[in-house]
Motif scaffolding. Structure first.
Motif, short mmCIF file in Angstrom:
data_model
loop_
_atom_site.label_atom_id
_atom_site.label_comp_id
_atom_site.label_asym_id
_atom_site.label_seq_id
_atom_site.Cartn_x
_atom_site.Cartn_y
_atom_site.Cartn_z
N ASP A 145 0.80 -1.22 0.00
CA ASP A 145 0.00 0.00 0.00
C ASP A 145 0.84 1.27 0.00
OD1 ASP A 145 -2.83 -1.17 0.45
OD2 ASP A 145 -1.57 -2.19 1.93
N LYS A 146 2.13 1.14 0.34
CA LYS A 146 3.03 2.29 0.28
C LYS A 146 4.46 1.76 0.19
CE LYS A 146 2.14 5.85 2.90
NZ LYS A 146 2.05 6.80 4.06
N LEU A 162 7.44 12.75 3.30
CA LEU A 162 8.78 12.95 3.86
C LEU A 162 8.74 12.94 5.38
CD1 LEU A 162 11.80 13.78 3.24
CD2 LEU A 162 11.01 16.15 3.52
N THR A 163 9.73 12.29 5.98
CA THR A 163 9.91 12.39 7.43
C THR A 163 11.29 12.96 7.71
OG1 THR A 163 10.84 10.15 7.74
CG2 THR A 163 8.44 10.38 7.82
N PHE A 176 5.52 18.65 -0.95
CA PHE A 176 5.26 17.36 -0.32
C PHE A 176 3.81 17.34 0.18
CE2 PHE A 176 9.90 17.53 0.05
CZ PHE A 176 10.25 16.24 -0.36
N THR A 177 3.16 16.18 0.04
CA THR A 177 1.75 16.09 0.43
C THR A 177 1.57 15.63 1.88
OG1 THR A 177 1.62 13.81 -0.39
CG2 THR A 177 1.05 15.58 -1.93
N GLU A 231 1.09 4.91 10.19
CA GLU A 231 -0.32 4.70 9.83
C GLU A 231 -1.09 6.01 9.71
OE1 GLU A 231 -0.20 4.49 14.37
OE2 GLU A 231 1.09 3.99 12.67
N GLU A 232 -0.57 7.09 10.29
CA GLU A 232 -1.26 8.37 10.25
C GLU A 232 -0.78 9.26 9.10
OE1 GLU A 232 -3.74 9.12 12.17
OE2 GLU A 232 -3.59 7.34 13.44
N LEU A 233 0.46 9.05 8.66
CA LEU A 233 1.04 9.91 7.64
C LEU A 233 0.31 9.76 6.30
CD1 LEU A 233 3.43 11.94 7.40
CD2 LEU A 233 4.71 10.10 6.31
N GLY A 234 -0.18 10.84 5.80
CA GLY A 234 -0.82 10.82 4.48
C GLY A 234 -2.27 10.43 4.48
#
Length: 278
Positions: free
Chosen positions: A152-153, A222-223, A258-259, A274-277
């Protein structure tokens, strides 16, 4: 800017023991333990972990990383099923799977990644899976296996700016990582993520350049986090940054395009993945 070390939550012994029992029963490793991640207490309390497949010995020796380096271990062919079992037992809804580098394997371990995804999806069809992969030496056949795995990513970490890359990741290559990320973004119909550390001696303009280069190859998430030296033998921390810096860099990342961005002192590539994006 004030030099200081961030405070890290103490591990709750009961939570730690429960998580380790499940991991030991299923003969699994996590990057949380292997890399001495500062967020273990918080993530374990949420019954969340980033699983590390293909053993806990890496064939590369990055100067920032606490994972043991040496000869790759034998591949556990039962690991995909053990992983699926642990995910079901922990009732996880979102899983990050990474691995040590396995330059000793012809495909770098891509086939094993694929087997893990299939085993998890068969037993837990609603689980979302994110793969944080090595560069596979830009073996397109291996990358193709990852792209077609049904995840999924996809993620691959750039880690640092171009000037410092060779000293921080001596067996990796800055340009090769960009090519891997571009391959993922061009061939997979999923979002692509990467991560950068600060405090290794980079200049702010170099950081912005690396961010733009990631955007240019199709990275949308991005992190950014503070590098913390695992031991005296690892790369020295050149600078500690405060929360204002991370808020500013986050705002800049969004303005660049960046989204989704996670930026903070203790942020790591899989922190609250799990929260990013969402």
């Amino acid at each position: 800017m004030t030099q200081y070390k961030p405070k890290v939550k103490a591990l709750n012994p009961q939570i730690l023991n429960e998580m380790q029992m499940i991991l030991q029963k299923n003969q699994l490793n996590t990057i949380c333990e292997a890399a001495a991640c500062p967020n273990r207490a918080e993530c374990y309390a949420r019954k969340s972990a980033t699983f590390m497949i293909l053993g806990n010995v890496c064939t590369r020796a990055c100067s920032f990383c606490n994972v043991q380096t040496g000869k790759g271990e034998s591949v556990d062919l039962y690991e995909p099923q053990h992983l699926a079992n642990a995910i079901q037992e922990l009732s996880l809804e979102y899983v990050v799977i990474t691995s040590v580098d396995r330059d000793d394997l012809a495909d770098g371990g891509a086939g094993h990644f694929n087997a893990c995804v299939k085993a998890i999806k068969e037993q837990n069809p609603t689980v979302k899976i994110e793969l944080l992969t090595p560069d596979f030496k830009y073996n397109e056949d291996a990358l193709d296996v990852i792209v077609k795995s049904g995840v999924d990513k996809l993620a691959h970490n750039q880690e640092t700016v171009r000037r410092l890359s060779k000293s921080v990741r001596p067996q990796s290559d800055y340009e090769r990582s960009l090519k891997v990320l571009k391959y993922y973004a061009s061939n997979a119909k999923v979002r692509v993520k990467s991560s950068l550390m600060v405090g290794l001696g980079e200049r702010k303009e170099e950081l912005y350049t690396s961010m733009q280069e990631l955007l240019d190859v199709g990275v949308s998430e991005l992190t950014l986090g503070q590098y913390l030296q695992p031991s005296p033998k690892h790369h020295k921390v050149e600078k500690y940054f405060d929360t204002n810096f991370f808020e500013d860099i986050k705002a800049e990342a969004f303005s660049m395009g960046f989204t989704a961005v996670a930026s903070g002192i203790l942020v790591r590539s899989s922190y609250f993945a799990e929260e990013l994006g969402r």
